[in-house]
Design a protein around this motif. Structure first.
Motif, PDB file in Angstrom:
ATOM      1  N   GLY A   1     -25.169 -36.453  -3.434  1.00 52.62           N
ATOM      2  CA  GLY A   1     -24.655 -35.280  -2.742  1.00 52.62           C
ATOM      3  C   GLY A   1     -23.152 -35.159  -2.807  1.00 52.62           C
ATOM      4  O   GLY A   1     -22.598 -34.089  -2.524  1.00 52.62           O
ATOM      5  N   THR A   2     -22.464 -36.258  -3.177  1.00 50.91           N
ATOM      6  CA  THR A   2     -21.005 -36.245  -3.203  1.00 50.91           C
ATOM      7  C   THR A   2     -20.413 -36.695  -4.528  1.00 50.91           C
ATOM      8  O   THR A   2     -19.209 -36.564  -4.734  1.00 50.91           O
ATOM      9  N   ASN A   3     -21.227 -37.239  -5.415  1.00 51.64           N
ATOM     10  CA  ASN A   3     -20.744 -37.716  -6.711  1.00 51.64           C
ATOM     11  C   ASN A   3     -21.684 -37.304  -7.821  1.00 51.64           C
ATOM     12  O   ASN A   3     -22.908 -37.298  -7.631  1.00 51.64           O
ATOM     13  N   CYS A   4     -21.119 -36.988  -8.971  1.00 51.42           N
ATOM     14  CA  CYS A   4     -21.938 -36.893 -10.177  1.00 51.42           C
ATOM     15  C   CYS A   4     -22.255 -38.313 -10.644  1.00 51.42           C
ATOM     16  O   CYS A   4     -21.391 -39.199 -10.573  1.00 51.42           O
ATOM     17  N   PRO A   5     -23.460 -38.565 -11.119  1.00 47.40           N
ATOM     18  CA  PRO A   5     -23.774 -39.917 -11.594  1.00 47.40           C
ATOM     19  C   PRO A   5     -22.966 -40.255 -12.842  1.00 47.40           C
ATOM     20  O   PRO A   5     -22.531 -39.367 -13.583  1.00 47.40           O
ATOM     21  N   ILE A   6     -22.764 -41.531 -13.065  1.00 49.91           N
ATOM     22  CA  ILE A   6     -22.049 -41.998 -14.252  1.00 49.91           C
ATOM     23  C   ILE A   6     -22.995 -41.903 -15.452  1.00 49.91           C
ATOM     24  O   ILE A   6     -24.040 -42.556 -15.471  1.00 49.91           O
ATOM     25  N   PRO A   7     -22.679 -41.081 -16.455  1.00 51.05           N
ATOM     26  CA  PRO A   7     -23.582 -40.963 -17.601  1.00 51.05           C
ATOM     27  C   PRO A   7     -23.673 -42.267 -18.382  1.00 51.05           C
ATOM     28  O   PRO A   7     -22.771 -43.123 -18.310  1.00 51.05           O
ATOM     29  N   PRO A   8     -24.728 -42.458 -19.151  1.00 54.33           N
ATOM     30  CA  PRO A   8     -24.828 -43.638 -20.003  1.00 54.33           C
ATOM     31  C   PRO A   8     -23.618 -43.729 -20.938  1.00 54.33           C
ATOM     32  O   PRO A   8     -23.183 -42.727 -21.512  1.00 54.33           O
ATOM     33  N   GLY A   9     -23.069 -44.920 -21.042  1.00 56.62           N
ATOM     34  CA  GLY A   9     -21.937 -45.139 -21.934  1.00 56.62           C
ATOM     35  C   GLY A   9     -20.593 -44.725 -21.357  1.00 56.62           C
ATOM     36  O   GLY A   9     -19.565 -44.852 -22.037  1.00 56.62           O
TER      37      GLY A   9
ATOM     38  N   ASN B   1     -24.121 -38.564   4.090  1.00 55.46           N
ATOM     39  CA  ASN B   1     -25.555 -38.724   3.902  1.00 55.46           C
ATOM     40  C   ASN B   1     -26.184 -39.463   5.086  1.00 55.46           C
ATOM     41  O   ASN B   1     -25.776 -40.572   5.425  1.00 55.46           O
ATOM     42  N   LEU B   2     -27.168 -38.840   5.712  1.00 56.87           N
ATOM     43  CA  LEU B   2     -28.010 -39.488   6.715  1.00 56.87           C
ATOM     44  C   LEU B   2     -29.370 -39.659   6.063  1.00 56.87           C
ATOM     45  O   LEU B   2     -30.046 -38.676   5.754  1.00 56.87           O
ATOM     46  N   ARG B   3     -29.760 -40.899   5.834  1.00 53.18           N
ATOM     47  CA  ARG B   3     -30.936 -41.127   4.979  1.00 53.18           C
ATOM     48  C   ARG B   3     -31.788 -42.280   5.473  1.00 53.18           C
ATOM     49  O   ARG B   3     -31.331 -43.155   6.218  1.00 53.18           O
TER      50      ARG B   3
ATOM     51  N   TYR C   1     -27.837 -34.176   4.683  1.00 56.58           N
ATOM     52  CA  TYR C   1     -26.387 -34.335   4.698  1.00 56.58           C
ATOM     53  C   TYR C   1     -25.803 -33.628   5.907  1.00 56.58           C
ATOM     54  O   TYR C   1     -26.276 -32.557   6.301  1.00 56.58           O
ATOM     55  N   LEU C   2     -24.789 -34.258   6.490  1.00 59.14           N
ATOM     56  CA  LEU C   2     -24.006 -33.644   7.550  1.00 59.14           C
ATOM     57  C   LEU C   2     -22.668 -33.218   6.959  1.00 59.14           C
ATOM     58  O   LEU C   2     -21.918 -34.062   6.439  1.00 59.14           O
TER      59      LEU C   2
END
Length: 561
Positions: free
Chosen positions: A101-109, A507-509, A523-524
């Motif tokens: 919700g707050t970051n783009c994932p790190i792509p492979p490589g 994130n409340l999870r 998410y709050l």
């Protein structure tokens, strides 16, 4: 070559400092982590695991309050990856939270550098993957934050040694298989085993008294040791005990506590405890024991702690774990905040008077399970969360939230009967600096465990049955522990009080990862009417972009207005 590397590190630090991500004057420590697959056999069956710098579990981080941590993560997997840092409060900085919700994932490589400051915090914490079902494959480790030498702690800080114990359930199926099983509509079922620091022990020795049961730790007679015990599993509450020894609880999830002695501790998923253990028994081997709680079949694993002058093997007669969740509820009630300790405290400063702060808003959140197109989904107040390609915080920062999500699709109060469920991002508005009461209602027959990123909250109440305003009479409004996780027993409720003083998207999870994976989170959004660097940092220059903002120009940065 060395000079070039030093120059690169200096440039990295200066860039971070000027963007407000690290605090000048506080020590800064740099880490380079390579995330790879590797073959591991924690239960004796070879399987694919996720390693950090070739290690399973990952490296243990030792830090001190106010340290800056610069962690450069290289993703060498064949799929996107993120790490999250539960309990680290990231003041004004949800950009470093490490969730989708707050970051783009790190792509492979590719790589991404986290800038964390463990400001005004002490205690035992963990880190773990937040993407997919990676958490079930490894990539987790301990994060210890020591008190500064000028700040006294309510016990002798000069212990003989400091041990981190990562306990958790384990499956022999790969994270890919586990994810596919959940996607098909089937839940995971019971785990295949339990691990202590990535290994599963057994109760027998080889003929030479060693073999696989080499000691995990060694103690000297008469000395005191600090044990940091964290449940890094994905589903199962565990009971931890040390054969022949008691444990003096001194800290939990960032707070010093009243120092009660315990023969065993229930550690629910995502939770951490710090205890002191005195080596005051006969000099020989003893078992460290972790066993499942609230499961039909109890699974137990062991490790050895050995006295340095050991004269005998550990007894096979293990102390028994408690039975029933009422015992665990009573143990929760025994935890009390140490109000006399001079150490890091949650904001607002002086909030040990939290019982006298007026409540501005009450939110009741009920977790339920549903069949959607024949597949199990978990929901909060009738909404089962799904991730969007564009992180929610990015959409909000770029001023286009309506293209990604809607605010307040759920109400502050759940329906008495939740029959229908929708699948969508779930974001609730939260007023900056409001003092909120959040009631977590467990309407199911299984254990729940919740975490709120970016905050410490006061765990003031927990009882069987249904919550109503009269239940506030049972709240602990004096010395409830300030922490960041809370368990909720079957058909019970738990209440927390929290000051929403940390701007950002949080994130409340569920810590139960199959529930998290299948929608039990939200998410709050703690927003400001006037954007200012006094209250929230800008999106970092190194932020990975994805979704609809990938090719958009960045908005005008916040300023000190």
């Amino acid at each position: 070559m060395v000079a070039t590397r030093l120059m690169m590190l200096l440039i990295c630090f200066l860039a971070a400092a000027t963007s407000g991500l690290v605090e000048a004057g506080s020590p800064t420590f740099f880490f380079t982590w390579n995330v790879t697959y590797g073959t591991i056999s924690p239960l004796g069956i070879p399987q694919q695991g996720i390693l950090i710098n070739g290690q399973f579990p990952g490296p243990n981080i030792n830090s001190t309050t106010n340290d800056n941590l610069v962690i450069n993560v290289f993703n060498k997997l064949d799929e996107p990856f993120l790490l999250t840092w539960p309990g680290i409060q990231h003041k004004k900085n949800s950009w470093q939270d490490g969730v989708l919700g707050t970051n783009c994932p790190i792509p492979p490589g590719k790589n991404y550098t986290y800038y964390l400051q463990v400001k005004d915090q002490i205690g035992s914490y963990i880190y773990h993957p937040s993407t997919g079902f990676h958490r079930a494959a490894g990539g987790f480790g301990g994060l210890c934050i020591h008190s500064r030498s000028v700040v006294p702690v309510p016990y002798n800080r000069f212990v003989e040694d400091d041990f981190t114990l990562l306990i958790g359930d384990w499956y022999t199926r790969s994270h890919v298989e586990l994810g596919k099983q959940l996607d098909s509509g089937k839940l995971l079922g019971k785990p295949d085993g339990v691990l202590i620091n990535g290994k599963s022990g057994r109760l027998d020795y080889d003929s030479d008294g060693k073999g696989d049961n080499e000691p995990l730790f060694t103690m000297k007679a008469g000395k005191v040791y600090k044990y940091r015990i964290c449940n890094v599993g994905v589903k199962t509450s565990l009971n931890f005990r040390i054969q022949g020894h008691t444990m003096k609880l001194v800290e939990m999830e960032g707070s010093h506590v009243v120092q009660n002695e315990y023969e065993s501790l229930d550690v629910h998923v995502g939770q951490c405890f710090t205890v002191l253990v005195t080596a005051n028994q006969d000099p020989k081997d003893y078992y460290l024991i972790a066993s499942t709680r609230f499961t039909r079949t109890v699974i137990t694993t062991t490790a050895i702690v050995r006295y340095s002058d050991s004269k005998g093997l550990a007894s096979p007669d293990l102390p028994k774990a408690p039975v029933g969740w009422d015992w665990s509820l009573n143990q929760f009630r025994s935890f009390r905040w140490n109000l006399t300790a001079s150490a890091a405290r949650p904001n607002p400063q002086g909030s040990f008077h939290y019982g006298g702060i007026p409540i501005n808003r009450t939110i009741r959140l009920a977790n339920t399970a549903h069949l959607v197109n024949g597949k199990v989904r978990f929901a909060v107040n009738g909404v089962s969360y799904v991730n969007s390609e564009t992180p929610l915080k990015f959409a909000e920062y770029y001023g286009i939230p309506e293209e990604v999500f809607k605010y307040n699709v759920i109400s502050d109060k759940p329906a008495d009967e939740i029959e229908n469920v929708t699948l969508q991002p779930n974001v609730m508005d939260a007023t900056y600096k409001a003092f909120m009461e959040i009631v977590l209602e467990n309407r199911q027959n299984t254990m729940q465990s919740w975490i709120l990123d970016g905050y410490a909250f006061f765990a003031v109440g927990m009882e069987p049955g249904t919550w109503n305003p009269d239940k506030r009479k049972s709240y602990n409004l004096i010395d409830a522990v300030s922490r960041y996780t809370i368990q909720v027993f079957p058909n019970c409720w738990a209440a927390i009080l929290v000051s929403m003083d940390n701007a950002g998207m949080w994130n409340l999870r569920s810590n139960i990862w199959e529930r998290n994976y299948l929608g039990q989170q939200l998410y709050l959004s703690v927003r400001l009417h006037k954007r200012s660097l006094r209250d929230e940092y800008n999106m970092p220059d190194n932020a990975l972009l994805c979704g609809i903002v990938a090719n958009m120009s960045k908005p005008t940065p916040y300023s000190l207005q």
